[in-house]
Design an enzyme around this catalytic site. Structure first.
Site, short mmCIF file in Angstrom:
data_model
loop_
_atom_site.label_atom_id
_atom_site.label_comp_id
_atom_site.label_asym_id
_atom_site.label_seq_id
_atom_site.Cartn_x
_atom_site.Cartn_y
_atom_site.Cartn_z
CG ASP A 166 34.39 41.40 48.57
OD1 ASP A 166 34.18 42.55 48.18
OD2 ASP A 166 34.19 40.39 47.88
CD GLU A 171 35.12 51.44 49.65
OE1 GLU A 171 34.15 52.05 50.09
OE2 GLU A 171 35.73 51.81 48.60
N GLY A 184 36.04 51.37 45.59
CA GLY A 184 35.86 52.81 45.41
C GLY A 184 34.41 53.22 45.60
CG ASP A 230 32.90 41.99 41.15
OD1 ASP A 230 33.56 42.74 41.90
OD2 ASP A 230 32.27 41.01 41.56
C1 GLA Z 1 32.77 40.70 45.24
C2 GLA Z 1 34.20 40.95 44.79
C3 GLA Z 1 34.60 39.87 43.80
C4 GLA Z 1 34.45 38.50 44.43
C5 GLA Z 1 33.04 38.31 44.95
C6 GLA Z 1 32.89 37.03 45.77
O1 GLA Z 1 31.87 40.86 44.20
O2 GLA Z 1 34.34 42.21 44.22
O3 GLA Z 1 35.92 40.08 43.34
O4 GLA Z 1 35.38 38.38 45.47
O5 GLA Z 1 32.65 39.39 45.78
O6 GLA Z 1 31.58 36.87 46.25
#
Ligand code: GLA
Length: 556
Positions: A170, A203, A205, A227
């Site tokens: 992440d 990452e 983008g 997300d």
């Molecule tokens: C980010 C990632 C998610 C998840 C959360 C966990 O937001 O993009 O897919 O892994 O962290 O905290």
């Protein structure tokens, strides 16, 4: 683009086209690994499996029992048997503090048996195990679990000792350290473990240069978006972010528009079918993000649709592109390895609509008729060329289109250096150019290693350029005249290579401008994937050219 003067003098005729000129994109290939990651042999098709995040987040249901039940359900529901393989855990598996040895520690409340035992449990069911951390000082959760920035090798070693097969890495708490540097450091740490580990660059983008322009030599897939949420607008907006990125996807390196929401309850069955259809059309990873043991038959049947899965897992690895888009009615096409083309008719509007295209428009002209198989209803029908369906609001009809008879694509020789002539819109079926990547490092004194050979860089910039083609197993010989134009530099040097399905089949050796052009040939018989690479180690990259000229492939 211009021809190098040395090649222009040699090659006559209008067919001469320059395929590849080194271009500065300002991307750094820091500390290159023993082999470029697109040849690491993993994720030749998009990863399929599970990740808990979308349904558990960091709630207490995220624990050992839940993950074991998912692994069991993968077996009992048949999901394993249709291709779902990775059982991945996300954030919040570790304690907030490292131990005295500096190692991450599994939270004993959530995972009392520890990570090695969990991996063993998953492996015993014929599945693979994935884990998560962040390329930062802490992960994304506000509780502040430790990240791997500055601990890359120690954490990679620990993951390998757990039996990890997949790492989601992440981007939170990254301290502003350059993304390429951070993600390359973990790539090299994973390579050093000696364990094959799929590497997911999460990452989003977020920063420039965009991850899809540098992700292929670094990882196996990269998030292209923030997300996903379990609703229509979030899901469909991720599709459209991905729409323009098809050229960056291919075997071993995929765009990742985030994990699946199918089964989490926020969309209708029609919308979930669209979600699953479009992820498959986009060659996206298929990571189920719902509570697998509790899935309804309707949702299980979506996730177990082997005709749709076959599109995602097609070995050609071609991400769908848009044929037409108007007023919320979108037509996608995806070339398949057997010469068929998948077509998705998407209706984003609020009411039922007819979505239409034609065999010619999707790049399959000349058939005397076409068979359309509806991959959801399983009905087949024949058409003379029109591909059309009534599609409900937020629905997607997916056809697999097969050409029956008619005029087959002509056998013979084609210019590799001309993208248009390789397009299936000219009747070439699966033979398609899919990406051209140019990278450059500044004059930093480093070397570049490809396929086990290290190339010294020159005094100035260092660049590489790759072009990849899908051959569909139909071609035999590549012939190319290669050379560099050293008109403004004094130290230009380039190496030209031809790769077939990850194996190098021709190498020019170092060439300088004063040596003039060289003809190289390669046997690509039966190959699916052809890659032309130029590594230029000379000075004056901005003025010198390293070119493929008259590059041709003979196909049946
Ligand atoms: C980010 C990632 C998610 C998840 C959360 C966990 O937001 O993009 O897919 O892994 O962290 O905290």
């Amino acid at each position: 683009m211009r021809l190098p003067t040395t090649l222009s003098a040699l090659l006559t005729g209008a067919a001469t086209v320059v395929a590849s000129t080194v271009v500065s994109l300002g991307v750094q290939l820091a500390n290159p690994a023993p082999a470029l990651a697109w040849e690491n042999g993993l994720a030749r098709t998009p990863p399929m499996g599970f990740n808990n995040w979308n349904f558990t987040h960091c709630e207490s249901i995220f624990n050992e029992t839940t993950i074991k039940r998912v692994a069991d359900a993968f077996v009992s529901s048949g999901l394993r048997d249709v291709g779902y393989q990775y059982v991945n855990i996300d954030d919040c598996w570790a304690l907030p503090q490292r131990n005295a040895q500096g190692n991450l520690v599994a939270d004993p409340a959530r995972f009392p048996s520890g990570m090695k035992a969990l991996g063993d449990y998953i492996h015993a069911r014929g599945l693979k195990f994935g884990i998560y951390t962040s390329a930062g000082t802490k992960t994304c959760n506000t509780a502040g679990f430790p990240g791997a920035l500055g601990h890359e090798q120690q954490d990679a070693n620990l993951f390998a000792s757990f039996g990890v097969d997949y790492l989601k890495y992440d981007n939170c708490n990254n301290q502003g350290v350059d993304a390429i540097q951070r993600y390359t450091a973990m790539r090299d740490a994973l390579i050093n473990t000696g364990r094959p580990i799929v590497y997911s660059i999460t990452e989003w983008g977020r920063t420039e240069p965009k991850v899809w322009t540098w992700g292929a030599p670094v990882g196996n897939l990269w998030r292209t978006t923030g997300d996903i949420s379990d609703n229509w607008s979030s899901m469909i907006s991720r599709v459209h972010t991905n729409d323009d990125l098809a050229q960056y996807a291919g075997p071993g390196h995929w765009n990742d528009p985030d994990m699946l929401e199918v089964g989490n309850g926020g969309m209708t069955a029609t919308e979930y079918r669209t979600h699953f259809s479009l992820w498959a059309m986009m060659s996206a990873p298929l990571l189920i993000g719902s509570n697998v043991p509790n899935l309804s038959t309707t949702n299980l049947d979506i996730l177990r649709n082997t005709d749709i899965i076959a599109l995602d897992q097609d070995p050609l690895g071609h991400q769908a592109t848009i044929v037409s888009s108007s007023g919320g009615l979108v037509v996608y096409r995806k070339a398949l390895s057997n010469g068929d083309i998948a077509v998705a008719l998407l209706n984003e509007t609020g009411s039922t609509a007819t979505v239409s295209t034609t065999a010619s428009a999707i790049g399959m002209p000349g058939g005397s008729s076409y068979t359309l198989k509806d991959l959801w209803s399983k009905a087949t029908r024949t058409t003379s060329g029109t591909i059309s369906s009534s599609v409900p609001s937020h629905g997607t009809v997916v056809y697999r289109v097969t050409r029956n008879g008619g005029t087959p694509p002509a056998a013979g020789t084609r210019q590799l250096s001309d993208q248009t002539s390789l397009s299936s819109t000219n009747g070439w079926g699966p033979i398609e150019k899919d990406r051209s990547v140019n990278t450059r490092t500044a004059g930093d004194g480093r070397t570049l290693t490809i396929g086990g050979t290290t190339y010294a860089k020159g005094l100035g910039a260092h660049a590489q350029s790759t072009i990849t083609y899908h051959l569909g197993g139909r071609c035999s010989t590549v012939v190319a005249d290669v050379g560099i134009d050293d008109e403004t530099g004094t130290n230009g040097r380039a190496v030209f290579q031809i790769w077939r399905d990850g194996a190098k089949v021709a190498d020019s050796g170092g060439r300088t401008g004063s040596q003039g052009p060289l003809r190289i040939t390669a046997d690509v018989s039966g190959g699916n994937r052809l890659l032309l690479a130029v590594i230029d180690g000379g000075d004056g990259i901005n003025s010198d050219h390293a070119d493929w000229a008259n590059a041709q492939v003979t196909c049946s």
